[in-house]
Scaffold this active site. Structure first.
Site, PDB file in Angstrom:
ATOM      1  N   HIS A   1     -13.158   4.533  -9.168  1.00 18.36           N
ATOM      2  CA  HIS A   1     -13.358   5.467  -8.061  1.00 18.36           C
ATOM      3  C   HIS A   1     -13.305   6.932  -8.476  1.00 18.36           C
ATOM      4  O   HIS A   1     -13.482   7.811  -7.656  1.00 18.36           O
ATOM      5  CB  HIS A   1     -12.341   5.214  -6.940  1.00 18.36           C
TER       6      HIS A   1
HETATM    7  C1  UD1 Z   1      -8.549  10.055  -3.325  1.00 21.67           C
HETATM    8  C2  UD1 Z   1      -7.761  10.967  -4.276  1.00 21.67           C
HETATM    9  C3  UD1 Z   1      -7.610  10.302  -5.639  1.00 21.67           C
HETATM   10  C4  UD1 Z   1      -7.035   8.903  -5.509  1.00 21.67           C
HETATM   11  C5  UD1 Z   1      -7.859   8.087  -4.518  1.00 21.67           C
HETATM   12  C6  UD1 Z   1      -7.184   6.764  -4.298  1.00 21.67           C
HETATM   13  C7  UD1 Z   1      -8.002  13.394  -4.005  1.00 21.67           C
HETATM   14  C8  UD1 Z   1      -8.627  14.612  -4.557  1.00 21.67           C
HETATM   15  N1  UD1 Z   1      -8.448  12.220  -4.488  1.00 21.67           N
HETATM   16  O1  UD1 Z   1      -9.874   9.919  -3.840  1.00 21.67           O
HETATM   17  O2  UD1 Z   1      -6.724  11.071  -6.438  1.00 21.67           O
HETATM   18  O3  UD1 Z   1      -7.037   8.291  -6.771  1.00 21.67           O
HETATM   19  O4  UD1 Z   1      -7.923   8.788  -3.256  1.00 21.67           O
HETATM   20  O5  UD1 Z   1      -8.030   5.828  -3.756  1.00 21.67           O
HETATM   21  O6  UD1 Z   1      -7.145  13.476  -3.174  1.00 21.67           O
HETATM   22  N2  UD1 Z   1     -13.703   7.183   2.549  1.00 21.67           N
HETATM   23  C9  UD1 Z   1     -13.899   6.128   3.411  1.00 21.67           C
HETATM   24  N3  UD1 Z   1     -12.804   5.637   4.075  1.00 21.67           N
HETATM   25  C10 UD1 Z   1     -11.567   6.142   3.950  1.00 21.67           C
HETATM   26  C11 UD1 Z   1     -11.394   7.229   3.093  1.00 21.67           C
HETATM   27  C12 UD1 Z   1     -12.466   7.725   2.394  1.00 21.67           C
HETATM   28  O7  UD1 Z   1     -15.005   5.647   3.572  1.00 21.67           O
HETATM   29  O8  UD1 Z   1     -10.627   5.624   4.596  1.00 21.67           O
HETATM   30  C13 UD1 Z   1     -14.865   7.700   1.807  1.00 21.67           C
HETATM   31  C14 UD1 Z   1     -15.437   8.959   2.431  1.00 21.67           C
HETATM   32  O9  UD1 Z   1     -16.825   8.920   2.293  1.00 21.67           O
HETATM   33  C15 UD1 Z   1     -14.888  10.065   1.540  1.00 21.67           C
HETATM   34  C16 UD1 Z   1     -14.769   9.377   0.190  1.00 21.67           C
HETATM   35  O10 UD1 Z   1     -14.447   8.028   0.484  1.00 21.67           O
HETATM   36  O11 UD1 Z   1     -15.694  11.202   1.516  1.00 21.67           O
HETATM   37  C17 UD1 Z   1     -13.716   9.983  -0.697  1.00 21.67           C
HETATM   38  O12 UD1 Z   1     -12.444   9.997  -0.064  1.00 21.67           O
HETATM   39  P1  UD1 Z   1     -11.331  11.087  -0.515  1.00 21.67           P
HETATM   40  O13 UD1 Z   1     -10.039  10.804   0.147  1.00 21.67           O
HETATM   41  O14 UD1 Z   1     -11.871  12.479  -0.378  1.00 21.67           O
HETATM   42  O15 UD1 Z   1     -11.209  10.865  -2.057  1.00 21.67           O
HETATM   43  P2  UD1 Z   1     -11.065   9.527  -2.889  1.00 21.67           P
HETATM   44  O16 UD1 Z   1     -12.257   9.407  -3.758  1.00 21.67           O
HETATM   45  O17 UD1 Z   1     -10.710   8.398  -1.996  1.00 21.67           O
HETATM   46  N1  UDP Z   2      -5.109  -1.287  -5.033  1.00 17.39           N
HETATM   47  C1  UDP Z   2      -5.217  -2.218  -4.002  1.00 17.39           C
HETATM   48  N2  UDP Z   2      -6.445  -2.737  -3.705  1.00 17.39           N
HETATM   49  C2  UDP Z   2      -7.568  -2.405  -4.385  1.00 17.39           C
HETATM   50  C3  UDP Z   2      -7.459  -1.463  -5.435  1.00 17.39           C
HETATM   51  C4  UDP Z   2      -6.207  -0.908  -5.721  1.00 17.39           C
HETATM   52  O1  UDP Z   2      -4.217  -2.572  -3.379  1.00 17.39           O
HETATM   53  O2  UDP Z   2      -8.644  -2.941  -4.063  1.00 17.39           O
HETATM   54  C5  UDP Z   2      -3.779  -0.693  -5.318  1.00 17.39           C
HETATM   55  C6  UDP Z   2      -3.301  -0.820  -6.744  1.00 17.39           C
HETATM   56  O3  UDP Z   2      -2.629  -2.036  -6.962  1.00 17.39           O
HETATM   57  C7  UDP Z   2      -2.366   0.373  -6.861  1.00 17.39           C
HETATM   58  C8  UDP Z   2      -3.019   1.410  -5.982  1.00 17.39           C
HETATM   59  O4  UDP Z   2      -3.880   0.698  -5.095  1.00 17.39           O
HETATM   60  O5  UDP Z   2      -1.097   0.050  -6.325  1.00 17.39           O
HETATM   61  C9  UDP Z   2      -3.815   2.369  -6.828  1.00 17.39           C
HETATM   62  O6  UDP Z   2      -4.619   3.171  -6.027  1.00 17.39           O
HETATM   63  P1  UDP Z   2      -5.961   3.836  -6.522  1.00 17.39           P
HETATM   64  O7  UDP Z   2      -6.495   3.140  -7.717  1.00 17.39           O
HETATM   65  O8  UDP Z   2      -6.820   3.967  -5.340  1.00 17.39           O
HETATM   66  O9  UDP Z   2      -5.486   5.333  -6.883  1.00 17.39           O
HETATM   67  P2  UDP Z   2      -4.890   6.002  -8.197  1.00 17.39           P
HETATM   68  O10 UDP Z   2      -3.697   5.247  -8.624  1.00 17.39           O
HETATM   69  O11 UDP Z   2      -5.976   6.055  -9.215  1.00 17.39           O
HETATM   70  O12 UDP Z   2      -4.565   7.393  -7.729  1.00 17.39           O
END
Ligand code: UD1
Ligand code: UDP
Length: 396
Positions: A215
């Site tokens: 991601h």
């Molecule tokens: C965010 C965090 C990242 C973390 C990740 C965990 C920041 C800068 N990034 O990234 O550090 O590793 O979460 O998963 O804070 N969206 C949905 N549904 C949701 C939320 C988001 O569809 O419930 C989609 C939207 O199109 C959105 C995109 O995902 O624009 C990105 O979401 P966002 O929270 O901005 O960043 P992540 O890539 O999820």
């Molecule tokens: N995770 C989950 N379901 C998924 C992918 C990740 O429950 O489909 C959990 C994973 O076990 C860990 C956390 O989400 O506990 C990590 O989140 P993510 O990878 O989104 O963010 P990051 O750690 O990179 O910030």
């Protein structure tokens, strides 16, 4: 400092995994449970599969306040959290604001409290990738600079903070709250029937599939990088099944760049499957999994290919081989003492790393459980007690 009211903020998937043991440790400590703990959900993640499922799986109480900020550019998201949280902080006047991790909600909340002169505690302080192109790196550095209590997961993080000039008396190496959650939920995860639902139940033996999560913007927002990764995934998937629970950011780009054709089970781009039968070798897309199901599929995987921070730690603890598709990691301890290899995102490098580990992918679950226990002991304070230490330090 007298702590009568503490506000704990969470906003995104990995945050929820980190707050669960902190809330539990508060409620179990006679000193801490006299204080009021207010939980705030910023709403950065809002889909059931990125948010509520973690509250259900981990028995996290319903948030006291929901800010509903949603998605947007970084500036929009940070500004919205600040505007909404400011009102709440002015009204509630907590003695301390606690934030976890490195997402936009973390830095936005810390800055709002800092401006109101409310002390900030940061859980998972001190991690550094030293890569300023990574959005989380700015969030980490800024949050740490504004914090009065810095709780680090490992000694390298402690040293990073000292190097940045933060006073040693503010830093506490407490261990890893993600591992607290993992340890206390592993028995429940083991009982989940998810592998049967996916056709991947190899009679309890690991090794019949590889788990993929991606991601990071550096991987999924760039068509050339994602194309190289997908070609490598397709090559590996000719040998065995690749299970890929797809983050919504990634799905949008996979469809935009036309890589959905690489999946064995995707017939329409409008949505992906909740479950799929993945028995035949191939690349399978499914919706993001809840915590317990995801932990079970990690535990039984032959290997994990990921760019997640938390997954690097969890695979290390579980003793599962992990290939990290990034140029760097803010969690070097998982490479030094764990199962993690940071291999970059280039197709040839992924194939080379896969060929090096694939012959060792088989094993049995007994060895894997023993491995998990050993790995847990190898890294100091990854023992399931990090949150207890945090509460003890705050209330001593
Ligand atoms: C965010 C965090 C990242 C973390 C990740 C965990 C920041 C800068 N990034 O990234 O550090 O590793 O979460 O998963 O804070 N969206 C949905 N549904 C949701 C939320 C988001 O569809 O419930 C989609 C939207 O199109 C959105 C995109 O995902 O624009 C990105 O979401 P966002 O929270 O901005 O960043 P992540 O890539 O999820
Ligand atoms: N995770 C989950 N379901 C998924 C992918 C990740 O429950 O489909 C959990 C994973 O076990 C860990 C956390 O989400 O506990 C990590 O989140 P993510 O990878 O989104 O963010 P990051 O750690 O990179 O910030």
């Amino acid at each position: 400092m007298k702590l009568n009211k503490i506000m704990l903020v969470a906003g995104a998937r990995p945050n929820f995994v980190k707050i669960a043991p902190i809330i539990k440790a508060f409620s179990e400590s006679p000193a801490a449970n006299k204080a009021r703990l207010l939980l705030v959900h910023t709403g950065q993640h809002y889909d059931y599969k990125l948010s509520q499922v973690f509250f259900d799986d981990l028995a996290i109480p319903r948030p006291d306040l929901y800010l509903g900020v949603g998605s947007g550019s970084h500036t929009t998201q940070i500004a919205k959290v600040m505007l909404e949280l400011e009102k709440v902080l002015v009204r509630e006047k907590p003695d301390l604001l606690m934030v976890v991790g490195d997402v936009n909600s973390t830095v936005a909340s810390a800055l709002t409290a800092y401006k109101l002169q409310i002390p900030v505690a940061h859980v998972e302080a001190g991690l550094r990738s030293f890569d300023r192109t990574m959005p989380e790196e700015a969030n980490r550095i800024l949050t740490d600079q504004m914090s009065e209590f810095l709780f680090t997961p490992s000694r390298d993080a402690f040293d990073n903070l000292l190097r940045e000039g933060i006073a040693g008396k503010k830093i506490f190496n407490v261990g890893n709250v993600m591992i607290d959650t993992l340890k206390s939920n592993l028995p429940k995860a083991i009982d989940r029937p998810i592998l049967k639902k996916l056709g991947l139940d190899n009679e309890g033996k690991p090794g019949c599939y590889v788990l993929v999560t991606l991601h990071r913007p550096s991987n999924v927002d760039d068509a050339k990088v994602l194309g190289g990764i997908f070609r490598a995934l397709r090559a590996i998937s000719r040998e065995l099944s690749l299970l890929y629970p797809v983050h919504p950011r990634s799905w949008a780009n996979i469809v935009k760049f036309g890589f959905h054709d690489y999946f064995e089970n995707v017939k329409s781009t409008s949505n992906i499957r909740q479950f799929s039968n993945c028995t035949r070798p191939g690349l399978y897309a499914i919706d993001p999994l809840g915590y317990l199901d995801f932990l079970k599929v990690q535990l039984h995987a032959a290997a994990v290919l990921t760019d997640s921070g938390g997954v690097q730690e969890e695979t290390t603890f579980l003793g599962v081989p992990c290939l990290t598709l990034r140029e760097n990691t803010e969690r070097p301890i998982t490479v030094d003492l764990g199962t993690n290899k940071v291999i970059g995102m280039n197709e040839e490098k992924i194939m080379q790393a896969w060929n090096e580990i694939k012959d060792n992918k088989n094993g049995n679950m007994k060895e894997r459980h023993a491995g998990a226990r050993r790995a847990g002991c190898k890294i100091s304070k990854w023992d399931g007690k990090a949150a207890e230490r945090i509460v003890r330090i705050l209330f001593r």
